[in-house]
Design a protein around this motif. Sequence first.
Motif, PDB file in Angstrom:
ATOM      1  N   CYS A 146      -1.622  -3.202   4.870  1.00 61.11           N
ATOM      2  CA  CYS A 146      -2.319  -3.061   3.591  1.00 61.11           C
ATOM      3  C   CYS A 146      -2.298  -4.391   2.867  1.00 61.11           C
ATOM      4  N   THR A 147      -3.469  -4.822   2.425  1.00 62.71           N
ATOM      5  CA  THR A 147      -3.594  -6.112   1.728  1.00 62.71           C
ATOM      6  C   THR A 147      -3.664  -5.944   0.219  1.00 62.71           C
ATOM      7  N   LEU A 148      -3.574  -4.708  -0.269  1.00 59.69           N
ATOM      8  CA  LEU A 148      -3.732  -4.470  -1.703  1.00 59.69           C
ATOM      9  C   LEU A 148      -2.437  -4.641  -2.490  1.00 59.69           C
ATOM     10  N   GLY A 149      -1.307  -4.694  -1.801  1.00 61.24           N
ATOM     11  CA  GLY A 149      -0.037  -4.893  -2.494  1.00 61.24           C
ATOM     12  C   GLY A 149       0.231  -3.832  -3.538  1.00 61.24           C
ATOM     13  N   ASN A 150       0.541  -4.257  -4.760  1.00 59.65           N
ATOM     14  CA  ASN A 150       0.859  -3.316  -5.844  1.00 59.65           C
ATOM     15  C   ASN A 150      -0.352  -2.531  -6.322  1.00 59.65           C
ATOM     16  N   GLN A 151      -1.524  -2.853  -5.812  1.00 59.71           N
ATOM     17  CA  GLN A 151      -2.724  -2.102  -6.178  1.00 59.71           C
ATOM     18  C   GLN A 151      -3.111  -1.115  -5.080  1.00 59.71           C
ATOM     19  N   ASN A 152      -2.180  -0.810  -4.174  1.00 57.92           N
ATOM     20  CA  ASN A 152      -2.505   0.091  -3.065  1.00 57.92           C
ATOM     21  C   ASN A 152      -2.826   1.492  -3.569  1.00 57.92           C
ATOM     22  N   CYS A 153      -3.385   2.299  -2.675  1.00 58.55           N
ATOM     23  CA  CYS A 153      -3.975   3.578  -3.070  1.00 58.55           C
ATOM     24  C   CYS A 153      -2.980   4.550  -3.706  1.00 58.55           C
ATOM     25  N   LEU A 154      -1.733   4.590  -3.229  1.00 55.14           N
ATOM     26  CA  LEU A 154      -0.767   5.527  -3.807  1.00 55.14           C
ATOM     27  C   LEU A 154      -0.406   5.150  -5.237  1.00 55.14           C
ATOM     28  N   ARG A 155      -0.398   3.852  -5.537  1.00 54.06           N
ATOM     29  CA  ARG A 155      -0.082   3.419  -6.904  1.00 54.06           C
ATOM     30  C   ARG A 155      -1.202   3.747  -7.887  1.00 54.06           C
ATOM     31  N   GLN A 156      -2.373   4.123  -7.368  1.00 52.56           N
ATOM     32  CA  GLN A 156      -3.475   4.498  -8.246  1.00 52.56           C
ATOM     33  C   GLN A 156      -3.258   5.869  -8.886  1.00 52.56           C
ATOM     34  N   ILE A 157      -2.293   6.635  -8.373  1.00 54.80           N
ATOM     35  CA  ILE A 157      -2.023   7.968  -8.918  1.00 54.80           C
ATOM     36  C   ILE A 157      -1.000   7.837 -10.036  1.00 54.80           C
ATOM     37  N   PRO A 158      -1.401   8.015 -11.291  1.00 53.36           N
ATOM     38  CA  PRO A 158      -0.468   7.805 -12.404  1.00 53.36           C
ATOM     39  C   PRO A 158       0.523   8.954 -12.552  1.00 53.36           C
ATOM     40  N   LEU A 159       1.664   8.643 -13.124  1.00 54.42           N
ATOM     41  CA  LEU A 159       2.683   9.651 -13.372  1.00 54.42           C
ATOM     42  C   LEU A 159       2.136  10.768 -14.250  1.00 54.42           C
ATOM     43  N   GLU A 160       1.377  10.407 -15.275  1.00 57.04           N
ATOM     44  CA  GLU A 160       0.873  11.405 -16.216  1.00 57.04           C
ATOM     45  C   GLU A 160       0.016  12.461 -15.525  1.00 57.04           C
ATOM     46  N   GLU A 161      -0.784  12.046 -14.566  1.00 58.33           N
ATOM     47  CA  GLU A 161      -1.623  12.995 -13.836  1.00 58.33           C
ATOM     48  C   GLU A 161      -0.762  13.947 -13.015  1.00 58.33           C
TER      49      GLU A 161
END
Length: 360
Positions: free
Chosen positions: A325-340
């Motif tokens: 994965c080349t997205l680092g801290n912007q990878n897909c799992l990090r796109q899911i916020p805690l609040e959601e």
Amino acid sequence: MNQGKATSPRIGIYRTRYLGDLILFVPVLRKLLERTEPRNLFLVVNEGTEFPLEQLGIPFFSFDRGTLFRKMHSLQSLKKMLKHQFFDYWIDLTLSDRSRHVTRNVKAGMRVACGSENDHRPGDPYDLFVPVDYNHGPGHVVDLWEQVFRKAGIPLPVSEKDGRIPVDPDALQSVDRFLLEKNLLGRPLLVIHPGGRHWFKRWPPDRFGRLATWWHQNRQGATVLVATEAEHTLIESVQSAVLPDDPVVPFFGTVPELHALFSRADLFAGNDSGPLHLARSAGTRVLGFYGSTLPGVWGPLPGEGGRVRTLYHSVACSPCDHTGCTLGNQNCLRQIPLEESLAVLERMEKDERAGSEERL
């Protein structure tokens, strides 16, 4: 004995991937068992994924996953075992160099394979090839597998997908002793699996810690963290995000023990992985986090009354081939916020309370 089962064909199935894959295959196996006796089935799987077959009483061969020498010895043992067997159907659901080699040594009335069109080679040892897109579907992987069997001429019942796996009684006793020792028996239990096969298939551990805090504050419950012995650092990362007084206990158990633990849990929360599907097969409510695979294809089997929920935020490269994965801290799992995730958890609890009241 049922006469239909007595005259049913022998079916060999090659599926050497991960535990979660084999658990998702259970609905197909259950439909096959409606037509035949377990002894008429034979599966080739990887070492460590045998639990569903053991519980269903289906014969199998498991490949050794150790050194190259042990792998080669394992392959020779399988070829020797197959030398004196005949199958009416041989179904290759993996389509690899090794599965091709094994298939060439199988005596079968019909050899069938499925996989990507790009994986189909001239000279492959198959009588029928069924194109399957394991990344995009369309449809759930269980539907794709059922399609392969039906195209091969193997009738499957048109019925609900039953992915249940019976709990091992000895494992359940072991888990109950653990819960008693940790003073967790009788408490609402959240089980969290923060791990994943790749780092980019893991939701951030601190967010799992916040889920545990919410569970303690709103349900007066306790949390069990499941992981392997090699994942102590990951466990500590989750624990560091939990308030000091919140009961969070690690659990390092066998596959049968994990399954038994899930059967005692009120809710499972975890990443797209084997434990998630293991929890679903135990009948547990599931909150799954997806990113590099599509939940519509590889998600847990659905449940009634909102008992199964998945969170997924699409990015341009999802689904991916899992080579990195080349997205680092912007990878897909990090796109899911805690609040959601907390909002979904609250909704699941509300749905469960409403369902409990209806059952009274």
